[in-house]
Design a protein around this motif. Sequence first.
Motif, mmCIF file in Angstrom:
data_model
loop_
_atom_site.group_PDB
_atom_site.id
_atom_site.type_symbol
_atom_site.label_atom_id
_atom_site.label_comp_id
_atom_site.label_asym_id
_atom_site.label_seq_id
_atom_site.Cartn_x
_atom_site.Cartn_y
_atom_site.Cartn_z
ATOM 1 N N MET A 1 -62.617 39.377 1.557
ATOM 2 C CA MET A 1 -61.258 39.902 1.422
ATOM 3 C C MET A 1 -60.821 40.523 2.745
ATOM 4 N N PRO A 2 -59.706 40.059 3.318
ATOM 5 C CA PRO A 2 -59.258 40.613 4.604
ATOM 6 C C PRO A 2 -58.732 42.035 4.448
ATOM 7 N N LYS A 3 -58.711 42.765 5.545
ATOM 8 C CA LYS A 3 -58.155 44.118 5.517
ATOM 9 C C LYS A 3 -56.654 44.084 5.235
ATOM 10 N N VAL A 4 -55.954 43.153 5.898
ATOM 11 C CA VAL A 4 -54.488 43.141 5.829
ATOM 12 C C VAL A 4 -53.989 41.702 5.674
ATOM 13 N N SER A 5 -53.018 41.538 4.767
ATOM 14 C CA SER A 5 -52.279 40.280 4.660
ATOM 15 C C SER A 5 -50.919 40.461 5.330
ATOM 16 N N VAL A 6 -50.588 39.559 6.223
ATOM 17 C CA VAL A 6 -49.286 39.577 6.897
ATOM 18 C C VAL A 6 -48.456 38.434 6.334
ATOM 19 N N ILE A 7 -47.307 38.767 5.746
ATOM 20 C CA ILE A 7 -46.460 37.780 5.077
ATOM 21 C C ILE A 7 -45.224 37.515 5.923
ATOM 22 N N VAL A 8 -45.022 36.239 6.256
ATOM 23 C CA VAL A 8 -43.899 35.832 7.098
ATOM 24 C C VAL A 8 -43.007 34.893 6.296
ATOM 25 N N ALA A 9 -41.811 35.351 5.939
ATOM 26 C CA ALA A 9 -40.841 34.496 5.257
ATOM 27 C C ALA A 9 -40.064 33.710 6.303
ATOM 28 N N ILE A 10 -40.006 32.388 6.120
ATOM 29 C CA ILE A 10 -39.455 31.516 7.155
ATOM 30 C C ILE A 10 -38.314 30.683 6.594
ATOM 31 N N TYR A 11 -37.172 30.748 7.255
ATOM 32 C CA TYR A 11 -36.074 29.843 6.923
ATOM 33 C C TYR A 11 -35.281 29.525 8.185
ATOM 34 N N ASN A 12 -35.425 28.295 8.653
ATOM 35 C CA ASN A 12 -34.592 27.781 9.740
ATOM 36 C C ASN A 12 -34.698 28.614 11.017
ATOM 37 N N THR A 13 -35.903 29.056 11.343
ATOM 38 C CA THR A 13 -36.105 29.883 12.540
ATOM 39 C C THR A 13 -37.182 29.296 13.449
ATOM 40 N N ALA A 14 -37.266 27.984 13.495
ATOM 41 C CA ALA A 14 -38.325 27.338 14.265
ATOM 42 C C ALA A 14 -38.325 27.763 15.732
ATOM 43 N N GLU A 15 -37.152 27.996 16.305
ATOM 44 C CA GLU A 15 -37.113 28.354 17.725
ATOM 45 C C GLU A 15 -37.728 29.720 17.996
ATOM 46 N N ASN A 74 -41.895 37.252 -2.305
ATOM 47 C CA ASN A 74 -42.634 37.303 -3.566
ATOM 48 C C ASN A 74 -43.686 36.200 -3.651
ATOM 49 N N ALA A 75 -43.369 35.025 -3.098
ATOM 50 C CA ALA A 75 -44.351 33.940 -3.069
ATOM 51 C C ALA A 75 -45.562 34.336 -2.235
ATOM 52 N N GLY A 76 -45.316 35.046 -1.132
ATOM 53 C CA GLY A 76 -46.431 35.541 -0.322
ATOM 54 C C GLY A 76 -47.220 36.612 -1.052
ATOM 55 N N LEU A 77 -46.512 37.529 -1.724
ATOM 56 C CA LEU A 77 -47.190 38.575 -2.489
ATOM 57 C C LEU A 77 -48.130 37.985 -3.524
ATOM 58 N N ALA A 78 -47.695 36.935 -4.181
ATOM 59 C CA ALA A 78 -48.486 36.336 -5.264
ATOM 60 C C ALA A 78 -49.799 35.754 -4.770
ATOM 61 N N GLN A 79 -49.875 35.383 -3.494
ATOM 62 C CA GLN A 79 -51.092 34.753 -2.970
ATOM 63 C C GLN A 79 -51.872 35.640 -2.001
ATOM 64 N N ALA A 80 -51.373 36.812 -1.716
ATOM 65 C CA ALA A 80 -52.042 37.697 -0.754
ATOM 66 C C ALA A 80 -53.361 38.214 -1.312
ATOM 67 N N LYS A 81 -54.340 38.374 -0.435
ATOM 68 C CA LYS A 81 -55.677 38.840 -0.826
ATOM 69 C C LYS A 81 -56.097 40.114 -0.088
ATOM 70 N N GLY A 82 -55.314 40.570 0.861
ATOM 71 C CA GLY A 82 -55.707 41.715 1.673
ATOM 72 C C GLY A 82 -55.659 43.026 0.913
ATOM 73 N N ASP A 83 -56.409 44.013 1.407
ATOM 74 C CA ASP A 83 -56.341 45.358 0.833
ATOM 75 C C ASP A 83 -54.959 45.966 1.066
ATOM 76 N N TYR A 84 -54.367 45.629 2.197
ATOM 77 C CA TYR A 84 -53.037 46.117 2.546
ATOM 78 C C TYR A 84 -52.133 44.928 2.852
ATOM 79 N N LEU A 85 -50.826 45.175 2.772
ATOM 80 C CA LEU A 85 -49.832 44.141 3.047
ATOM 81 C C LEU A 85 -48.820 44.644 4.065
ATOM 82 N N LEU A 86 -48.358 43.739 4.896
ATOM 83 C CA LEU A 86 -47.168 44.042 5.689
ATOM 84 C C LEU A 86 -46.374 42.767 5.874
ATOM 85 N N PHE A 87 -45.100 42.954 6.167
ATOM 86 C CA PHE A 87 -44.166 41.843 6.268
ATOM 87 C C PHE A 87 -43.587 41.797 7.682
ATOM 88 N N VAL A 88 -43.192 40.607 8.083
ATOM 89 C CA VAL A 88 -42.460 40.465 9.337
ATOM 90 C C VAL A 88 -41.440 39.351 9.144
#
Length: 343
Positions: A1-15, A74-88
């Motif tokens: 289990m990782p210490k931290v899960s980092v969740i990145v929501a992506i929409y049309n930001t490839a650049e 929420n999709a990231g939250l459902a699959q996260a395994k870390g003890d802590y979470l953060l978003f970017v």
Amino acid sequence: MPKVSVIVAIYNTAEFLPRCVDSILAQTETDIEVLLVNDGSPDNSAELMAQYEARDARVRSIHKANGGLASARNAGLAQAKGDYLLFVDSDDWFEPTLVADAWAAAEAHGAEQVLWNYRKTYEDHVDPPYLPLKGEVIDLAKLGLANYFYRYWFPYVHGQEAWSKLYRRDVIVANQLTFSPSQEIFAEDTTFAAMYLLHTRKLVALDAAYVNYRQRDNSIMSSRKPGFARQLITLGIRLADYAQQVGRARELRRVLPILFYRLAVKGLASDPSAEDAAWVVLNTKDNATLRGLLRGLLWGGALPVYLLRTGKGILTQLRARAFAWAWLRGHTGMALRLAGRRK
């Protein structure tokens, strides 16, 4: 289990995505997982995600139909395994020691959340750190939740953005916290932050600016969309209902009417449509929670305490009371004018 899960929501930001993901993978704390959530992006984000997943075992890709920022998180939250979470956000990027410093602070103080400063970044310059916060450990059991709102929330000393905090995953899971759909409320970050705060006993503020917050003309936050008033008023009602649900409403009886008032006048004054603003006043005046909040402005002592704690003038109290009276009495035009709507 990782210490931290980092969740990145992506929409049309490839650049912008490479700078964002590279800043996560370059963290000095390496015991992390990176969840890249593709919210139905029409650009080549999926291709970039696949490249990162093939390159680094800590990266996992999640693909879903477009549903908005809240559904992606929420999709990231459902699959996260870390003890802590953060978003970017996928167009922003981290400073290298964010994860290490935030995790160490949480562990050292037994804190349910850690928050930090950020910088607004533009094409031609970077602003100084945005928030007027200082580094400190706050025991909410001693300070009191209501005092926290007066001291840190209302004057915006601590940010309410999802990406300015480290959260404990077990708190989120135990209380079934998720992000509300953006169609229902405007500020899903504020809703999540406030609900999580009701389950926080201790938090740590770090005074360093760890997030570079990119400013774009076409970002979600750069425009007001139809339904703005309805979304902010729904937010105020939902927070009051949640406080009641988790047994914190009495403690916040003088805070919740002020929180609602600030959201309501912002929404009613700024909604792109005067007709929509009028509609929401007419069609919510019979909601029991809303009426209780408006009565709190009239008779519950919320305004005098707010003025005393924040230094607002007597005109603020008179205007807020008149606003509540007009809404309760069904005087829509008067309520809109008192909210600051000019047309």
